[in-house]
Design a protein around this motif. Sequence first.
Motif, PDB file in Angstrom:
ATOM      1  N   GLN A  73       0.579  -1.287   0.531  1.00 59.89           N
ATOM      2  CA  GLN A  73       0.103  -0.190  -0.528  1.00 59.89           C
ATOM      3  C   GLN A  73       1.157   1.567   0.201  1.00 59.89           C
ATOM      4  N   GLU A  74       1.808   1.462   0.598  1.00 57.44           N
ATOM      5  CA  GLU A  74       3.026   2.226   0.523  1.00 57.44           C
ATOM      6  C   GLU A  74       3.041   2.668  -0.564  1.00 57.44           C
ATOM      7  N   SER A  77       0.494   3.922  -3.097  1.00 61.85           N
ATOM      8  CA  SER A  77       0.685   5.367  -2.596  1.00 61.85           C
ATOM      9  C   SER A  77       1.781   5.957  -2.748  1.00 61.85           C
ATOM     10  N   GLU A  80       1.177   6.528  -7.141  1.00 57.20           N
ATOM     11  CA  GLU A  80       0.284   7.269  -7.534  1.00 57.20           C
ATOM     12  C   GLU A  80       0.331   8.374  -7.472  1.00 57.20           C
ATOM     13  N   THR A  81       1.016   9.037  -5.909  1.00 57.93           N
ATOM     14  CA  THR A  81       1.596  10.452  -5.477  1.00 57.93           C
ATOM     15  C   THR A  81       3.111  11.210  -6.714  1.00 57.93           C
TER      16      THR A  81
END
Length: 223
Positions: A73-74, A77, A80-81
């Motif tokens: 998940q990290e 994330s 995505e950023t």
Amino acid sequence: SLCPHLTTVSRAGTNKRMLSSLVRSAAGKRTIVRSFSDASHKPVIDLHGLSARYANATYVAASKAGVLDKVEQELLSIQETAQKSEPFARFLENPLISREDKVAQVEDMLKGKTSPTTLNLMTTLAGNARLMEIDKIASNFSELMKAKRGEVEATITSAEPLTKAQTDAVSKAMKTQVGEGKKVMLNTKVDPSIIGGLQVQIGDQFLDLSVASRIDSISRTPV
């Protein structure tokens, strides 16, 4: 060596040295000690390439720490950023920022906000001038996790949106093709250019059942 600077980034301590050692091993160097328990932490599929080496090493480190889902998940994330934030993407790619400054900035951004495994990966990438690889590494890591969960991605392309009944029927048919214990992760796409029928992608296998392909086949057949 594909990762000549891994041992130079040691500010995060022992865990980072372990990650660096794993990546060097993946690049073809021998490690002095490899414990028997490492086998239970290996990814269930083999991926190749530079980004895959980092993803594989991070997977092993995350597995040993019991944080595989958290790291996935990290990384997604961060990916995505990088895709949505121009300033962050420019920072990752900027060759004018020294490696030392990038390591320091990455630590400032992520320390205490992510798992040590993710922080170690990011600072290692910063120290090796490889931060621009994070998009591929995150995708590779996600691929390893999907394989671990027994997930098989399938994409159905149709000329018009499928009804729920049609989608359920296709999904049921897919399950018979992927093997017992596997989960079909079905995606649907609409492409009017195929005219009718379906195009099916399961993993790396592709089946074209579209009307357009049949027309093309007929047009190539001598009469």
